[in-house]
Design a protein around this motif. Sequence first.
Motif, mmCIF file in Angstrom:
data_model
loop_
_atom_site.group_PDB
_atom_site.id
_atom_site.type_symbol
_atom_site.label_atom_id
_atom_site.label_comp_id
_atom_site.label_asym_id
_atom_site.label_seq_id
_atom_site.Cartn_x
_atom_site.Cartn_y
_atom_site.Cartn_z
ATOM 1 N N LEU A 44 0.842 -1.195 0.000
ATOM 2 C CA LEU A 44 0.000 0.000 0.000
ATOM 3 C C LEU A 44 0.878 1.247 0.000
ATOM 4 C CD1 LEU A 44 -2.946 -0.753 2.470
ATOM 5 C CD2 LEU A 44 -3.144 0.016 0.102
ATOM 6 N N GLU A 45 0.726 2.075 -0.996
ATOM 7 C CA GLU A 45 1.495 3.307 -1.093
ATOM 8 C C GLU A 45 0.702 4.451 -0.468
ATOM 9 O OE1 GLU A 45 4.817 3.418 -2.544
ATOM 10 O OE2 GLU A 45 4.351 1.354 -1.934
ATOM 11 N N VAL A 46 0.428 4.332 0.812
ATOM 12 C CA VAL A 46 -0.308 5.353 1.560
ATOM 13 C C VAL A 46 0.426 5.600 2.872
ATOM 14 C CG1 VAL A 46 -2.534 4.747 0.539
ATOM 15 C CG2 VAL A 46 -1.798 3.621 2.664
ATOM 16 N N PRO A 47 0.260 6.804 3.472
ATOM 17 C CA PRO A 47 0.976 7.107 4.723
ATOM 18 C C PRO A 47 0.563 6.209 5.879
ATOM 19 C CG PRO A 47 0.174 9.122 3.679
ATOM 20 C CD PRO A 47 -0.466 7.990 2.960
ATOM 21 N N ASP A 48 -0.734 5.890 5.974
ATOM 22 C CA ASP A 48 -1.254 5.129 7.113
ATOM 23 C C ASP A 48 -2.135 3.990 6.606
ATOM 24 O OD1 ASP A 48 -2.410 4.131 9.400
ATOM 25 O OD2 ASP A 48 -2.844 6.083 10.278
ATOM 26 N N PRO A 49 -1.597 2.767 6.471
ATOM 27 C CA PRO A 49 -2.386 1.654 5.939
ATOM 28 C C PRO A 49 -3.566 1.270 6.827
ATOM 29 C CG PRO A 49 -0.274 0.880 6.757
ATOM 30 C CD PRO A 49 -0.208 2.366 6.753
ATOM 31 N N ILE A 50 -3.429 1.454 8.144
ATOM 32 C CA ILE A 50 -4.534 1.124 9.045
ATOM 33 C C ILE A 50 -5.713 2.054 8.787
ATOM 34 C CG2 ILE A 50 -5.282 1.004 11.445
ATOM 35 C CD1 ILE A 50 -3.376 -1.230 10.612
ATOM 36 N N ALA A 51 -5.452 3.359 8.723
ATOM 37 C CA ALA A 51 -6.514 4.314 8.447
ATOM 38 C C ALA A 51 -7.145 4.055 7.083
ATOM 39 C CB ALA A 51 -5.972 5.744 8.513
ATOM 40 N N TYR A 52 -6.322 3.651 6.123
ATOM 41 C CA TYR A 52 -6.802 3.343 4.771
ATOM 42 C C TYR A 52 -7.822 2.221 4.808
ATOM 43 C CZ TYR A 52 -6.490 1.973 -0.181
ATOM 44 O OH TYR A 52 -6.774 1.651 -1.489
ATOM 45 N N TYR A 85 -8.554 -7.830 4.162
ATOM 46 C CA TYR A 85 -8.187 -7.009 2.997
ATOM 47 C C TYR A 85 -7.024 -7.653 2.252
ATOM 48 C CZ TYR A 85 -6.834 -2.918 0.259
ATOM 49 O OH TYR A 85 -6.521 -2.058 -0.772
ATOM 50 N N ARG A 86 -6.015 -8.085 3.010
ATOM 51 C CA ARG A 86 -4.866 -8.749 2.380
ATOM 52 C C ARG A 86 -5.298 -10.037 1.679
ATOM 53 N NH1 ARG A 86 -0.987 -7.750 7.555
ATOM 54 N NH2 ARG A 86 0.273 -6.026 6.730
ATOM 55 N N ASP A 87 -6.091 -10.844 2.368
ATOM 56 C CA ASP A 87 -6.504 -12.124 1.792
ATOM 57 C C ASP A 87 -7.286 -11.921 0.495
ATOM 58 O OD1 ASP A 87 -5.306 -13.455 3.861
ATOM 59 O OD2 ASP A 87 -7.155 -13.961 4.920
ATOM 60 N N ALA A 88 -8.179 -10.928 0.505
ATOM 61 C CA ALA A 88 -9.005 -10.687 -0.674
ATOM 62 C C ALA A 88 -8.155 -10.233 -1.852
ATOM 63 C CB ALA A 88 -10.071 -9.641 -0.361
ATOM 64 N N ARG A 89 -7.212 -9.305 -1.604
ATOM 65 C CA ARG A 89 -6.377 -8.812 -2.698
ATOM 66 C C ARG A 89 -5.409 -9.892 -3.166
ATOM 67 N NH1 ARG A 89 -9.816 -6.261 -1.267
ATOM 68 N NH2 ARG A 89 -10.223 -4.027 -1.483
ATOM 69 N N THR A 90 -4.893 -10.675 -2.248
ATOM 70 C CA THR A 90 -3.982 -11.755 -2.613
ATOM 71 C C THR A 90 -4.690 -12.789 -3.486
ATOM 72 O OG1 THR A 90 -2.668 -11.461 -0.596
ATOM 73 C CG2 THR A 90 -2.470 -13.571 -1.732
ATOM 74 N N SER A 91 -5.896 -13.178 -3.081
ATOM 75 C CA SER A 91 -6.660 -14.154 -3.860
ATOM 76 C C SER A 91 -6.984 -13.622 -5.246
ATOM 77 C CB SER A 91 -7.957 -14.511 -3.117
ATOM 78 O OG SER A 91 -7.673 -15.150 -1.899
ATOM 79 N N GLN A 92 -7.316 -12.332 -5.309
ATOM 80 C CA GLN A 92 -7.643 -11.699 -6.588
ATOM 81 C C GLN A 92 -6.447 -11.742 -7.531
ATOM 82 O OE1 GLN A 92 -8.902 -7.630 -6.094
ATOM 83 N NE2 GLN A 92 -8.841 -7.182 -8.294
ATOM 84 N N VAL A 93 -5.278 -11.413 -7.009
ATOM 85 C CA VAL A 93 -4.067 -11.396 -7.834
ATOM 86 C C VAL A 93 -3.675 -12.817 -8.240
ATOM 87 C CG1 VAL A 93 -1.595 -10.889 -7.830
ATOM 88 C CG2 VAL A 93 -3.211 -9.231 -6.893
ATOM 89 N N MET A 94 -3.732 -13.746 -7.302
ATOM 90 C CA MET A 94 -3.344 -15.121 -7.607
ATOM 91 C C MET A 94 -4.257 -15.749 -8.655
ATOM 92 S SD MET A 94 -2.168 -16.596 -3.844
ATOM 93 C CE MET A 94 -1.422 -18.111 -4.514
ATOM 94 N N ALA A 153 -2.642 -5.810 -11.961
ATOM 95 C CA ALA A 153 -2.467 -4.463 -11.391
ATOM 96 C C ALA A 153 -3.548 -3.513 -11.871
ATOM 97 C CB ALA A 153 -1.087 -3.927 -11.750
ATOM 98 N N ALA A 154 -3.961 -3.676 -13.119
ATOM 99 C CA ALA A 154 -4.997 -2.800 -13.669
ATOM 100 C C ALA A 154 -6.356 -3.048 -13.019
ATOM 101 C CB ALA A 154 -5.105 -3.013 -15.177
ATOM 102 N N GLN A 155 -6.540 -4.226 -12.405
ATOM 103 C CA GLN A 155 -7.814 -4.582 -11.779
ATOM 104 C C GLN A 155 -7.825 -4.332 -10.273
ATOM 105 O OE1 GLN A 155 -8.491 -8.683 -12.769
ATOM 106 N NE2 GLN A 155 -8.302 -8.355 -14.974
ATOM 107 N N THR A 156 -6.711 -3.887 -9.727
ATOM 108 C CA THR A 156 -6.555 -3.760 -8.281
ATOM 109 C C THR A 156 -6.571 -2.295 -7.870
ATOM 110 O OG1 THR A 156 -5.192 -5.761 -8.343
ATOM 111 C CG2 THR A 156 -5.103 -4.492 -6.328
ATOM 112 N N ASP A 157 -6.830 -2.050 -6.573
ATOM 113 C CA ASP A 157 -6.861 -0.687 -6.046
ATOM 114 C C ASP A 157 -5.641 0.095 -6.510
ATOM 115 O OD1 ASP A 157 -9.087 -1.588 -4.749
ATOM 116 O OD2 ASP A 157 -8.141 -1.787 -2.788
#
Length: 245
Positions: A115-123, A164-173, A217-221
């Motif tokens: 995540l390229e954001v200052p605060d991943p928890i707040a995100y 959030y991690r699991d969902a994005r990981t599954s999507q990419v895989m 990458a084009a399909q992800t946040d």
Amino acid sequence: MGLYVYAVGRSDDGELPPLRGVFDRPAYRLDVGSLYAVVSECPVGAVRAERRNIAATQRVLAALNANFDLLPMAFGTITKSKNDLRLFLDEHRETLTAQLQRISGAIEMSLRLSLEVPDPIAYVVERTPALKAARERTFHSRRTPSYDDRIRLGQMVDEALRQYRDARTSQVMAVVGASCAELIALPVRGEKEIANLAALVSRSDLDRFEAAVHESAAQTDEDIAFNIGGPWLPHNFVQFDPSGR
């Protein structure tokens, strides 16, 4: 004098290029029947994980990776004698041969998402309505939140980040997996890392793998960065240690 062992390959491979390994000793083949080990002479004892020793090991393996299918050994693998190494190769010949077949024609690539954001928890909180509401109840009520309230909120945050991690990981895989012989998820490091993947990719399919990564990458946040690494020997898929540690 012992032997530092870099990797194991099939004896029908071609000749190795000139190589300098740890302690600047020449690396060479030690053939035992249908297998061989890439070795260099080394004092018996632990090889420290110093920059120069790590660099020397990586230099040898990188020089061989483009043209040979090899099973990399654990860093710092040393056998006391050529005879000990021959015994290891004889004893494990069937397993080693099967693993060499498994990775035949393939290399390892890494894929990290962060995540390229200052605060991943707040995100994550802002994108999780139930968690956002719980935070409002905990910190914006008239009473000061109790220790138990803060603990429960922290647990909810951890679970939301995991989901959030699991969902994005599954999507990419799901997108990238078709371009790989194997694809595995490794532990993430730090709050910002979303996924840490290791891919076993056929050398002939490397362009296809990279195209699949770009498609994913084009399909992800848009706040998630994709970082491809490699090619390397398949450290995360096969590794042997003849010292028995």
